[in-house]
Write an enzyme that holds these catalytic residues in place. Structure first.
Site, PDB file in Angstrom:
ATOM      1  N   TYR A   1      15.769  -6.330   7.103  1.00 45.39           N
ATOM      2  CA  TYR A   1      16.610  -5.436   6.316  1.00 45.39           C
ATOM      3  C   TYR A   1      17.329  -4.354   7.090  1.00 45.39           C
ATOM      4  O   TYR A   1      18.165  -3.677   6.239  1.00 45.39           O
ATOM      5  CB  TYR A   1      15.599  -4.401   5.680  1.00 45.39           C
ATOM      6  CG  TYR A   1      14.450  -5.100   4.729  1.00 45.39           C
ATOM      7  CD1 TYR A   1      14.718  -6.391   4.394  1.00 45.39           C
ATOM      8  CD2 TYR A   1      13.295  -4.524   4.275  1.00 45.39           C
ATOM      9  CE1 TYR A   1      13.664  -6.945   3.566  1.00 45.39           C
ATOM     10  CE2 TYR A   1      12.326  -5.206   3.627  1.00 45.39           C
ATOM     11  CZ  TYR A   1      12.621  -6.279   3.252  1.00 45.39           C
ATOM     12  OH  TYR A   1      11.530  -6.759   2.145  1.00 45.39           O
TER      13      TYR A   1
ATOM     14  N   PRO B   1       8.355  -4.551  -7.874  1.00 46.88           N
ATOM     15  CA  PRO B   1       7.401  -4.159  -8.788  1.00 46.88           C
ATOM     16  C   PRO B   1       7.763  -3.674 -10.231  1.00 46.88           C
ATOM     17  O   PRO B   1       7.348  -3.626 -11.204  1.00 46.88           O
ATOM     18  CB  PRO B   1       6.429  -3.395  -8.266  1.00 46.88           C
ATOM     19  CG  PRO B   1       6.983  -2.806  -7.325  1.00 46.88           C
ATOM     20  CD  PRO B   1       8.079  -3.637  -6.815  1.00 46.88           C
TER      21      PRO B   1
ATOM     22  N   ALA C   1      11.247  -4.254 -11.268  1.00 50.71           N
ATOM     23  CA  ALA C   1      12.287  -5.334 -11.467  1.00 50.71           C
ATOM     24  C   ALA C   1      13.585  -4.627 -11.205  1.00 50.71           C
ATOM     25  O   ALA C   1      14.610  -4.762 -11.950  1.00 50.71           O
ATOM     26  CB  ALA C   1      12.117  -5.629 -12.784  1.00 50.71           C
TER      27      ALA C   1
ATOM     28  N   GLY D   1      14.534  -1.470 -11.726  1.00 51.27           N
ATOM     29  CA  GLY D   1      15.065  -0.605 -12.444  1.00 51.27           C
ATOM     30  C   GLY D   1      15.467  -1.140 -13.687  1.00 51.27           C
ATOM     31  O   GLY D   1      16.264  -0.562 -14.661  1.00 51.27           O
TER      32      GLY D   1
HETATM   33  N1  NAP Z   1       8.722 -10.021   1.078  1.00 54.17           N
HETATM   34  C1  NAP Z   1      10.043 -10.192   0.395  1.00 54.17           C
HETATM   35  O1  NAP Z   1      10.728 -11.305   0.246  1.00 54.17           O
HETATM   36  C2  NAP Z   1      10.748  -8.834  -0.463  1.00 54.17           C
HETATM   37  C3  NAP Z   1      11.757  -9.383  -1.383  1.00 54.17           C
HETATM   38  C4  NAP Z   1      12.240  -8.112  -2.125  1.00 54.17           C
HETATM   39  C5  NAP Z   1      11.607  -7.073  -1.880  1.00 54.17           C
HETATM   40  N2  NAP Z   1      10.728  -6.661  -0.970  1.00 54.17           N
HETATM   41  C6  NAP Z   1      10.103  -5.498  -0.644  1.00 54.17           C
HETATM   42  O2  NAP Z   1       9.696  -4.810  -1.643  1.00 54.17           O
HETATM   43  C7  NAP Z   1      10.173  -3.470  -2.124  1.00 54.17           C
HETATM   44  C8  NAP Z   1      10.631  -3.337  -3.481  1.00 54.17           C
HETATM   45  O3  NAP Z   1      11.428  -4.349  -4.004  1.00 54.17           O
HETATM   46  P1  NAP Z   1      12.918  -4.113  -4.691  1.00 54.17           P
HETATM   47  O4  NAP Z   1      13.524  -3.084  -3.722  1.00 54.17           O
HETATM   48  O5  NAP Z   1      13.336  -5.502  -4.595  1.00 54.17           O
HETATM   49  O6  NAP Z   1      12.811  -3.782  -6.202  1.00 54.17           O
HETATM   50  P2  NAP Z   1      12.070  -2.605  -6.854  1.00 54.17           P
HETATM   51  O7  NAP Z   1      11.189  -1.656  -6.090  1.00 54.17           O
HETATM   52  O8  NAP Z   1      11.363  -3.301  -8.111  1.00 54.17           O
HETATM   53  O9  NAP Z   1      13.363  -1.627  -7.548  1.00 54.17           O
HETATM   54  C9  NAP Z   1      14.119  -0.872  -6.611  1.00 54.17           C
HETATM   55  C10 NAP Z   1      14.988  -0.392  -7.532  1.00 54.17           C
HETATM   56  O10 NAP Z   1      14.804   0.440  -8.496  1.00 54.17           O
HETATM   57  C11 NAP Z   1      15.399   1.768  -8.311  1.00 54.17           C
HETATM   58  N3  NAP Z   1      14.282   2.741  -8.876  1.00 54.17           N
HETATM   59  C12 NAP Z   1      13.036   2.994  -8.213  1.00 54.17           C
HETATM   60  N4  NAP Z   1      12.273   3.984  -9.028  1.00 54.17           N
HETATM   61  C13 NAP Z   1      12.878   4.203 -10.172  1.00 54.17           C
HETATM   62  C14 NAP Z   1      12.536   4.628 -11.247  1.00 54.17           C
HETATM   63  N5  NAP Z   1      11.518   5.337 -11.524  1.00 54.17           N
HETATM   64  N6  NAP Z   1      13.153   4.460 -12.426  1.00 54.17           N
HETATM   65  C15 NAP Z   1      14.208   3.904 -12.467  1.00 54.17           C
HETATM   66  N7  NAP Z   1      14.843   2.932 -11.328  1.00 54.17           N
HETATM   67  C16 NAP Z   1      14.276   3.174 -10.117  1.00 54.17           C
HETATM   68  C17 NAP Z   1      15.697   2.109  -7.117  1.00 54.17           C
HETATM   69  O11 NAP Z   1      16.801   2.884  -7.186  1.00 54.17           O
HETATM   70  P3  NAP Z   1      16.753   4.383  -6.341  1.00 54.17           P
HETATM   71  O12 NAP Z   1      16.654   3.968  -5.000  1.00 54.17           O
HETATM   72  O13 NAP Z   1      18.288   4.767  -6.556  1.00 54.17           O
HETATM   73  O14 NAP Z   1      15.697   5.192  -6.752  1.00 54.17           O
HETATM   74  C18 NAP Z   1      16.093   0.415  -6.635  1.00 54.17           C
HETATM   75  O15 NAP Z   1      17.522   0.301  -7.044  1.00 54.17           O
HETATM   76  C19 NAP Z   1      11.465  -3.700  -1.106  1.00 54.17           C
HETATM   77  O16 NAP Z   1      12.243  -2.500  -1.016  1.00 54.17           O
HETATM   78  C20 NAP Z   1      11.207  -4.326  -0.140  1.00 54.17           C
HETATM   79  O17 NAP Z   1      10.418  -3.497   0.993  1.00 54.17           O
HETATM   80  C21 NAP Z   1      10.140  -7.619  -0.133  1.00 54.17           C
END
Ligand code: NAP
Length: 255
Positions: free
Chosen positions: A47, A185, A187, A189
């Site tokens: 990352y 978790p 999606a 946003g």
């Molecule tokens: N192991 C793997 O292969 C893998 C793959 C993908 C992800 N991950 C891990 O999982 C974490 C989370 O997954 P992700 O980043 O893919 O997606 P996510 O947590 O589902 O979504 C993050 C997005 O949602 C926005 N958001 C956050 N809180 C919100 C709210 N209350 N209302 C509306 N929008 C909101 C964030 O924007 P803002 O930042 O502007 O709030 C960001 O753009 C990653 O950061 C990473 O650590 C692991």
């Protein structure tokens, strides 16, 4: 905050932690998470956010559970050791709480990778061993390779809109005491699912769509979630989702 055991270990972890893919930092997000009892941060060598995480948690490292990952290209014995040490330096910590294999690599025997993981545990550089994006067969092989440590967690995509793990990964983890760390978790946003209804249900119970999504994910046994945010307000929003208990009727309507 509510806590669950990490796999078959005695370690307690919060049901909500925070991811850092594309995390910019600087706003006090991780500090706020720790204040609210949600001191769990997930990063990965891939990352590029380990240095930011390291800088941000330096003053309260003991209140944080630090999870990071070794990339699929670095799963040979010597590479795992070398890359763990590089992560320790970037994170400015003496131990990684959970070290995860980011993706399986069919070209490198998992037994070789796990041998390195167990060396890291024996040397006190890693506390617990995890994987990510592993199938039940791959988890079984991993468990069979481990001599002195349990496989503590599998980090996989799981949300109201991405339920593939319910077929076999989730039941396998529940039966084998492997924590599911749910990524993406909320999606990213995007709350407009094909089925619709999320926004309406959230408004009905006075919650936000993100809170309903998180509450739904962590209502499953042995599952915790790691939303990513750059905003302190959204840390509070995510943590409050623990207090929302969705009725069976509401869950039915969400699907
Ligand atoms: N192991 C793997 O292969 C893998 C793959 C993908 C992800 N991950 C891990 O999982 C974490 C989370 O997954 P992700 O980043 O893919 O997606 P996510 O947590 O589902 O979504 C993050 C997005 O949602 C926005 N958001 C956050 N809180 C919100 C709210 N209350 N209302 C509306 N929008 C909101 C964030 O924007 P803002 O930042 O502007 O709030 C960001 O753009 C990653 O950061 C990473 O650590 C692991």
């Amino acid at each position: 905050m509510e806590y669950i055991s990490l796999g078959a270990t005695a370690q307690q972890i919060p049901k909500i932690g925070f991811g850092t893919w594309q995390y910019r930092g600087g706003a006090g997000v991780l500090k706020r998470a720790a204040e609210l009892g949600a001191g769990f941060v997930d990063t990965a060598e891939a990352y590029g956010t380990e240095p930011i995480v390291g800088r941000e948690i330096a003053g309260f490292r003991d209140d944080m559970f630090v999870a990071t990952k070794v990339s699929a290209s670095n799963l040979r014995y010597d590479d795992v050791i070398e890359h763990a040490e590089a992560s320790l330096r970037r994170l400015q910590v003496s131990v990684i709480d959970l070290y995860q294999v980011h993706w399986p690599n069919p070209d490198i025997p998992i037994a070789e990778t796990m041998r390195a993981m167990e060396t890291l545990v024996a040397e006190g550089k890693v506390r617990f061993i995890g994987v990510s994006n592993f199938s039940p067969d791959q988890m079984k092989e991993t468990q069979d390779s481990l001599k002195a440590n349990p496989l503590a967690a599998n980090q996989v995509r799981y949300s109201l809109f991405a339920r593939e793990i319910e077929d076999d990964v989730l039941p396998y983890c529940q039966e084998n005491d492997i924590t599911v760390i749910a990524y993406t978790p909320i999606a990213r946003g995007d709350f407009d699912s094909p089925g619709g209804g999320l926004r309406e249900i959230a408004a009905e119970i006075g919650a936000t769509p993100a809170q309903v999504m998180l509450s739904w994910v962590i209502s499953h046994e042995g599952v915790m979630a790691i939303p990513k945010t750059d905003s302190v307000e959204r840390v509070d929003e995510a943590v409050e989702s623990v207090d929302i208990k969705l009725s069976a009727d509401l869950k039915e309507r969400l699907l």
